[in-house]
Motif scaffolding. Sequence first.
Motif, PDB file in Angstrom:
ATOM      1  N   ALA A  38      35.524 -13.375 -30.146  1.00 29.13           N
ATOM      2  CA  ALA A  38      36.396 -12.196 -30.213  1.00 29.13           C
ATOM      3  C   ALA A  38      35.629 -10.949 -30.646  1.00 29.13           C
ATOM      4  CB  ALA A  38      37.549 -12.475 -31.180  1.00 29.13           C
ATOM      5  N   VAL A  39      34.736 -11.094 -31.611  1.00 30.15           N
ATOM      6  CA  VAL A  39      33.974  -9.927 -32.083  1.00 30.15           C
ATOM      7  C   VAL A  39      33.067  -9.422 -30.964  1.00 30.15           C
ATOM      8  CG1 VAL A  39      32.229  -9.124 -33.725  1.00 30.15           C
ATOM      9  CG2 VAL A  39      34.103 -10.587 -34.516  1.00 30.15           C
ATOM     10  N   ALA A  58      29.587 -30.029 -36.541  1.00 29.47           N
ATOM     11  CA  ALA A  58      30.395 -28.830 -36.824  1.00 29.47           C
ATOM     12  C   ALA A  58      29.926 -27.669 -35.955  1.00 29.47           C
ATOM     13  CB  ALA A  58      30.302 -28.469 -38.302  1.00 29.47           C
ATOM     14  N   LEU A  59      28.618 -27.532 -35.803  1.00 29.65           N
ATOM     15  CA  LEU A  59      28.092 -26.453 -34.962  1.00 29.65           C
ATOM     16  C   LEU A  59      28.511 -26.670 -33.507  1.00 29.65           C
ATOM     17  CD1 LEU A  59      26.432 -23.923 -34.448  1.00 29.65           C
ATOM     18  CD2 LEU A  59      24.360 -25.345 -34.455  1.00 29.65           C
ATOM     19  N   GLU A  60      28.432 -27.913 -33.045  1.00 30.84           N
ATOM     20  CA  GLU A  60      28.815 -28.179 -31.653  1.00 30.84           C
ATOM     21  C   GLU A  60      30.289 -27.863 -31.421  1.00 30.84           C
ATOM     22  OE1 GLU A  60      27.253 -32.087 -30.869  1.00 30.84           O
ATOM     23  OE2 GLU A  60      25.366 -31.176 -30.161  1.00 30.84           O
ATOM     24  N   ARG A  61      31.117 -28.195 -32.412  1.00 30.84           N
ATOM     25  CA  ARG A  61      32.552 -27.888 -32.283  1.00 30.84           C
ATOM     26  C   ARG A  61      32.759 -26.373 -32.130  1.00 30.84           C
ATOM     27  NH1 ARG A  61      34.382 -29.771 -37.211  1.00 30.84           N
ATOM     28  NH2 ARG A  61      34.219 -27.644 -37.974  1.00 30.84           N
ATOM     29  N   GLU A  62      32.054 -25.603 -32.934  1.00 32.95           N
ATOM     30  CA  GLU A  62      32.251 -24.144 -32.879  1.00 32.95           C
ATOM     31  C   GLU A  62      31.611 -23.519 -31.640  1.00 32.95           C
ATOM     32  OE1 GLU A  62      34.537 -22.972 -34.516  1.00 32.95           O
ATOM     33  OE2 GLU A  62      34.749 -24.732 -35.791  1.00 32.95           O
ATOM     34  N   LEU A  63      30.514 -24.081 -31.178  1.00 29.83           N
ATOM     35  CA  LEU A  63      29.939 -23.590 -29.921  1.00 29.83           C
ATOM     36  C   LEU A  63      30.924 -23.818 -28.771  1.00 29.83           C
ATOM     37  CD1 LEU A  63      26.284 -24.904 -30.380  1.00 29.83           C
ATOM     38  CD2 LEU A  63      26.969 -22.493 -30.252  1.00 29.83           C
ATOM     39  N   ALA A  64      31.582 -24.986 -28.788  1.00 31.80           N
ATOM     40  CA  ALA A  64      32.575 -25.295 -27.745  1.00 31.80           C
ATOM     41  C   ALA A  64      33.776 -24.355 -27.870  1.00 31.80           C
ATOM     42  CB  ALA A  64      33.016 -26.753 -27.858  1.00 31.80           C
ATOM     43  N   ALA A  65      34.183 -24.065 -29.103  1.00 28.79           N
ATOM     44  CA  ALA A  65      35.322 -23.152 -29.312  1.00 28.79           C
ATOM     45  C   ALA A  65      34.987 -21.762 -28.782  1.00 28.79           C
ATOM     46  CB  ALA A  65      35.670 -23.079 -30.801  1.00 28.79           C
ATOM     47  N   ARG A  66      33.749 -21.355 -28.956  1.00 24.50           N
ATOM     48  CA  ARG A  66      33.331 -20.043 -28.432  1.00 24.50           C
ATOM     49  C   ARG A  66      33.430 -20.027 -26.908  1.00 24.50           C
ATOM     50  NH1 ARG A  66      28.391 -18.628 -26.371  1.00 24.50           N
ATOM     51  NH2 ARG A  66      28.195 -16.391 -26.050  1.00 24.50           N
ATOM     52  N   GLU A  67      32.926 -21.083 -26.290  1.00 21.33           N
ATOM     53  CA  GLU A  67      32.956 -21.135 -24.822  1.00 21.33           C
ATOM     54  C   GLU A  67      34.392 -21.142 -24.311  1.00 21.33           C
ATOM     55  OE1 GLU A  67      30.253 -23.672 -22.886  1.00 21.33           O
ATOM     56  OE2 GLU A  67      28.554 -22.777 -23.949  1.00 21.33           O
ATOM     57  N   THR A  68      35.266 -21.881 -24.990  1.00 19.44           N
ATOM     58  CA  THR A  68      36.677 -21.935 -24.577  1.00 19.44           C
ATOM     59  C   THR A  68      37.307 -20.548 -24.672  1.00 19.44           C
ATOM     60  OG1 THR A  68      36.835 -24.202 -25.357  1.00 19.44           O
ATOM     61  CG2 THR A  68      38.917 -23.021 -25.082  1.00 19.44           C
ATOM     62  N   ALA A  69      37.039 -19.857 -25.793  1.00 16.14           N
ATOM     63  CA  ALA A  69      37.634 -18.522 -25.987  1.00 16.14           C
ATOM     64  C   ALA A  69      37.115 -17.552 -24.925  1.00 16.14           C
ATOM     65  CB  ALA A  69      37.317 -18.014 -27.390  1.00 16.14           C
ATOM     66  N   LEU A  70      35.834 -17.639 -24.613  1.00 15.80           N
ATOM     67  CA  LEU A  70      35.270 -16.737 -23.598  1.00 15.80           C
ATOM     68  C   LEU A  70      35.814 -17.079 -22.214  1.00 15.80           C
ATOM     69  CD1 LEU A  70      31.597 -16.458 -24.909  1.00 15.80           C
ATOM     70  CD2 LEU A  70      33.353 -14.669 -24.946  1.00 15.80           C
ATOM     71  N   ALA A  71      35.978 -18.383 -21.951  1.00 13.73           N
ATOM     72  CA  ALA A  71      36.525 -18.790 -20.652  1.00 13.73           C
ATOM     73  C   ALA A  71      37.943 -18.243 -20.480  1.00 13.73           C
ATOM     74  CB  ALA A  71      36.513 -20.310 -20.526  1.00 13.73           C
ATOM     75  N   HIS A  72      38.738 -18.295 -21.570  1.00 16.31           N
ATOM     76  CA  HIS A  72      40.099 -17.752 -21.504  1.00 16.31           C
ATOM     77  C   HIS A  72      40.080 -16.261 -21.198  1.00 16.31           C
ATOM     78  CE1 HIS A  72      41.987 -21.276 -23.861  1.00 16.31           C
ATOM     79  NE2 HIS A  72      42.271 -21.359 -22.581  1.00 16.31           N
ATOM     80  N   ALA A  73      39.037 -15.605 -21.675  1.00  9.79           N
ATOM     81  CA  ALA A  73      38.929 -14.153 -21.451  1.00  9.79           C
ATOM     82  C   ALA A  73      38.251 -13.837 -20.115  1.00  9.79           C
ATOM     83  CB  ALA A  73      38.151 -13.523 -22.603  1.00  9.79           C
TER      84      ALA A  73
END
Length: 329
Positions: A38-39, A58-73
């Motif tokens: 988002a930032v 934990a890092l892999e989970r957050e990297l995946a969350a970033r990709e998901t958020a960017l894909a939604h955008a």
Amino acid sequence: MSAGDGASTTAWARGLGLAAPVVCAPMGGVAGGALAAAVSLAGGLGTIGMGSAGSVPALERELAARETALAHAGTDPAASPFGIGLVAWGIARDPALLERALAAGPTLVSVSFGEWGAPDPGAAWIPAVHGIGALAVTQAATVAEARAAADAGVDAVVARGREGGGHGDHREPRDALLAEVRAAVGIPVLAAGAVAGAADLARVLDAGAAAAWVGTAFAACTEALTPAAAREVLFASRGEETLVSRVYDVALGRPWPARFPERLIRTPFVDRWHGREDALAADEAARAEFRAAAAAGDYRVVPVDAGTGVDALTEERSAAEVLAALTGR
Ligand SMILES: Cc1cc2nc3c(=O)[nH]c(=O)nc-3n(C[C@H](O)[C@H](O)[C@H](O)COP(=O)(O)O)c2cc1C
């Protein structure tokens, strides 16, 4: 400053393709992949923070969350800059964390809270970061630390003032430290500590900061990992209610070096044990009480990390809204 279009930007920010000279500070348990996405989408540089609970999963989970958020955008993750922030003693314990971070292809990697000149991990992470073409950055609390980091080859140093939230070496006020570090090193200097609104950002940019490194102001964003009850504490708290303490680390037995206590919002538990950390370490009942509160997410007992700029947080906002407020756009 340029008039008319809100805050000015800087050569450093332009060089990274950022619309705004703002880095969302890595914050363990707060700055996950959704906030990083988002930032960056809003024109700053988002980061994923791995603190004392950092791990490869934990890092892999957050990297995946970033990709998901960017894909939604509808944004290609490869086209969106981001950073990963690690702690030096964390990668010394688990070198795979640095390897995984580098494999993710970040734009910037920060490693903070180490001992310059120490062999392990020393500064070995810097050439590794350069090896993937990323910027190596660290936070410094003193001129000596900033000089040592610059000599070791970091590309930019964050002058982190005592106002800052979370762990650190809380010594000098931000503006004095920024001026001293800028005079001492020949690399870009970012400013951290209570950059919470447009006036703060303008002030550090006017003082020559390459960007602001902003933590607390983003901590209660919609996209942050911060639990709802902890956000309510942030909205209700004032800077004077923060304290630099080791009580949280001692109560949970977290392995933070003693020279990096954290700025947090006081609770009665913190007040009861602050200055009596040795007694707390020996008091199993008190520590069990704290562990139970932590497991239950009871923020009447467990303190929330925040800097003195917490006053600016009054309601939940998106990262884009926080960035707009900072840049005056
Ligand atoms: C909740 C919270 C967690 C933090 N966790 C980390 C961390 O994991 N790694 C790190 O390098 N800095 C961490 N920090 C410190 C930030 O990088 C930064 O120095 C600080 O937030 C700047 O001051 P501010 O909070 O007043 O904006 C944290 C700060 C906060 C508020």
